[in-house]
Design a protein around this motif. Structure first.
Motif, mmCIF file in Angstrom:
data_model
loop_
_atom_site.group_PDB
_atom_site.id
_atom_site.type_symbol
_atom_site.label_atom_id
_atom_site.label_comp_id
_atom_site.label_asym_id
_atom_site.label_seq_id
_atom_site.Cartn_x
_atom_site.Cartn_y
_atom_site.Cartn_z
ATOM 1 N N GLY A 17 -11.353 -70.499 -17.757
ATOM 2 C CA GLY A 17 -10.949 -71.677 -18.508
ATOM 3 C C GLY A 17 -11.731 -72.934 -18.193
ATOM 4 O O GLY A 17 -12.965 -72.925 -18.058
ATOM 5 N N ILE A 18 -11.022 -74.048 -18.087
ATOM 6 C CA ILE A 18 -11.651 -75.341 -17.857
ATOM 7 C C ILE A 18 -12.408 -75.357 -16.534
ATOM 8 O O ILE A 18 -13.510 -75.923 -16.437
ATOM 9 N N MET A 210 -8.837 -77.470 -28.641
ATOM 10 C CA MET A 210 -10.203 -77.881 -28.338
ATOM 11 C C MET A 210 -10.875 -76.795 -27.512
ATOM 12 O O MET A 210 -10.205 -76.010 -26.823
ATOM 13 N N THR A 211 -12.180 -76.752 -27.542
ATOM 14 C CA THR A 211 -12.914 -75.821 -26.697
ATOM 15 C C THR A 211 -12.999 -76.377 -25.282
ATOM 16 O O THR A 211 -12.981 -77.600 -25.066
ATOM 17 N N THR A 212 -13.125 -75.485 -24.316
ATOM 18 C CA THR A 212 -13.314 -75.929 -22.934
ATOM 19 C C THR A 212 -14.624 -76.709 -22.801
ATOM 20 O O THR A 212 -14.704 -77.667 -22.021
ATOM 21 N N GLU A 213 -15.645 -76.311 -23.568
ATOM 22 C CA GLU A 213 -16.932 -77.006 -23.511
ATOM 23 C C GLU A 213 -16.780 -78.484 -23.862
ATOM 24 O O GLU A 213 -17.317 -79.359 -23.176
ATOM 25 N N ALA A 214 -16.044 -78.769 -24.951
ATOM 26 C CA ALA A 214 -15.864 -80.154 -25.388
ATOM 27 C C ALA A 214 -15.044 -80.951 -24.386
ATOM 28 O O ALA A 214 -15.345 -82.121 -24.104
ATOM 29 N N VAL A 215 -14.011 -80.331 -23.839
ATOM 30 C CA VAL A 215 -13.147 -81.020 -22.868
ATOM 31 C C VAL A 215 -13.942 -81.402 -21.624
ATOM 32 O O VAL A 215 -13.894 -82.543 -21.146
ATOM 33 N N VAL A 216 -14.702 -80.455 -21.089
ATOM 34 C CA VAL A 216 -15.446 -80.703 -19.857
ATOM 35 C C VAL A 216 -16.590 -81.684 -20.085
ATOM 36 O O VAL A 216 -16.873 -82.538 -19.239
ATOM 37 N N ARG A 217 -17.253 -81.581 -21.228
ATOM 38 C CA ARG A 217 -18.337 -82.519 -21.542
ATOM 39 C C ARG A 217 -17.819 -83.956 -21.508
ATOM 40 O O ARG A 217 -18.442 -84.852 -20.936
ATOM 41 N N LYS A 218 -16.655 -84.179 -22.120
ATOM 42 C CA LYS A 218 -16.048 -85.509 -22.132
ATOM 43 C C LYS A 218 -15.651 -85.938 -20.720
ATOM 44 O O LYS A 218 -15.851 -87.099 -20.324
ATOM 45 N N ALA A 219 -15.086 -85.015 -19.952
ATOM 46 C CA ALA A 219 -14.637 -85.334 -18.593
ATOM 47 C C ALA A 219 -15.791 -85.788 -17.717
ATOM 48 O O ALA A 219 -15.682 -86.787 -16.987
ATOM 49 N N LEU A 220 -16.901 -85.077 -17.756
ATOM 50 C CA LEU A 220 -18.034 -85.416 -16.893
ATOM 51 C C LEU A 220 -18.727 -86.691 -17.349
ATOM 52 O O LEU A 220 -19.153 -87.503 -16.528
ATOM 53 N N ALA A 221 -18.820 -86.882 -18.649
ATOM 54 C CA ALA A 221 -19.469 -88.088 -19.164
ATOM 55 C C ALA A 221 -18.670 -89.346 -18.868
ATOM 56 O O ALA A 221 -19.236 -90.438 -18.741
#
Length: 258
Positions: A17-18, A210-221
């Motif tokens: 997952g995330i 939402m996809t995990t990719e989109a969630v993590v991209r936002k989190a790191l940015a």
């Protein structure tokens, strides 16, 4: 493992997952990693893949964060392997659907241990190392559930409210030390969480994820922001909730996971 001390980002709940996606995106950015979860076989498979694709080192540590001594043992393992943590992603956590009376007590106490107690324990133990590292950060994975009470998932919602409040306070305490702290508050996400929490058939998840990719991209940015809410729909739902009486928001939350 190479004898050179390892400066790495630690990710809990990294086997799926995330958490797994955090590992992938951090590896792509060139970060060395410490992957933590109960399922060592999954961690080792992921580590092999990431090391083959990227010029990084990855350590794997099996840990069950529902155990009261898990954080202490985990930090001892880091010290034994000469690993200095430069970033911490407290992603490990779980939920379960059901009333407080219907769910087993031990499962709910384990939920508090993983989602709350071990998160605080591990963060406290790693703060000295994080303060010594430039551009270090802590990302605590909360949830949109943190913004209201949640009938039929009372302990889970309460645990995420704690994570949000704790993270906001820690953000203020540490912002002059160079350690960035943020609470990531995703909504329904396409991961193992829904099946593990018995929520796959709820209105919340049927309405879209939402996809995990989109969630993590936002989190790191956005990791230097105190609160990170990925997705316009989630952001609008939270703001609408702030404008609504609490009796409305909690009843709506109960309907979404009935």
């Amino acid at each position: 493992m190479d004898a050179t001390p390892l400066r790495a980002v630690l990710v809990t709940g990294a086997s799926a997952g995330i958490g797994e996606e955090f590992a992938r995106q951090l590896a792509m950015a060139g970060h060395h990693l410490v992957l933590v979860a109960r399922r060592l076989d999954r961690l080792e498979a992921l580590a092999s893949e990431l090391q083959a694709r990227h010029n990084i080192r990855v350590a794997c540590i099996a840990s069950d964060l529902s155990k009261s001594d898990a954080a202490e043992s985990l930090v001892a393992a880091l010290q034994a392997q000469q690993i200095q943590v430069t970033g911490l992603i407290n992603n490990a956590g779980f939920g379960d659907r059901g009333t407080v009376q219907d769910l087993p007590l031990q499962r709910q106490l384990d939920m508090i241990q993983v989602n709350v107690t071990s998160l605080v324990d591990l963060t406290w133990r790693l703060l000295p190392a994080l303060k010594e590292s430039a551009n270090s950060f802590v990302i605590n994975v909360a949830s949109t559930a943190a913004f209201q009470a949640g009938p039929n998932m009372a302990v889970y919602y309460a645990s995420k409210a704690f994570v949000l409040s704790f993270s906001e306070a820690l953000h203020e305490e540490l912002k002059r030390t160079g350690v960035a702290v943020s609470a990531l508050c995703p909504g329904a996400t396409d991961s193992e969480f829904a099946s593990e929490a018995n929520m796959s058939d709820t209105l919340l998840f049927k309405a879209g994820t939402m996809t995990t990719e989109a969630v993590v991209r936002k989190a790191l940015a956005s990791r230097r922001r105190a609160i990170v809410i990925p997705g316009l729909k989630n952001l609008l739902m939270i703001w609408l909730g702030k404008l609504s009486p609490r009796v409305v928001t909690r009843r709506l939350a109960g309907m979404l996971q009935a």
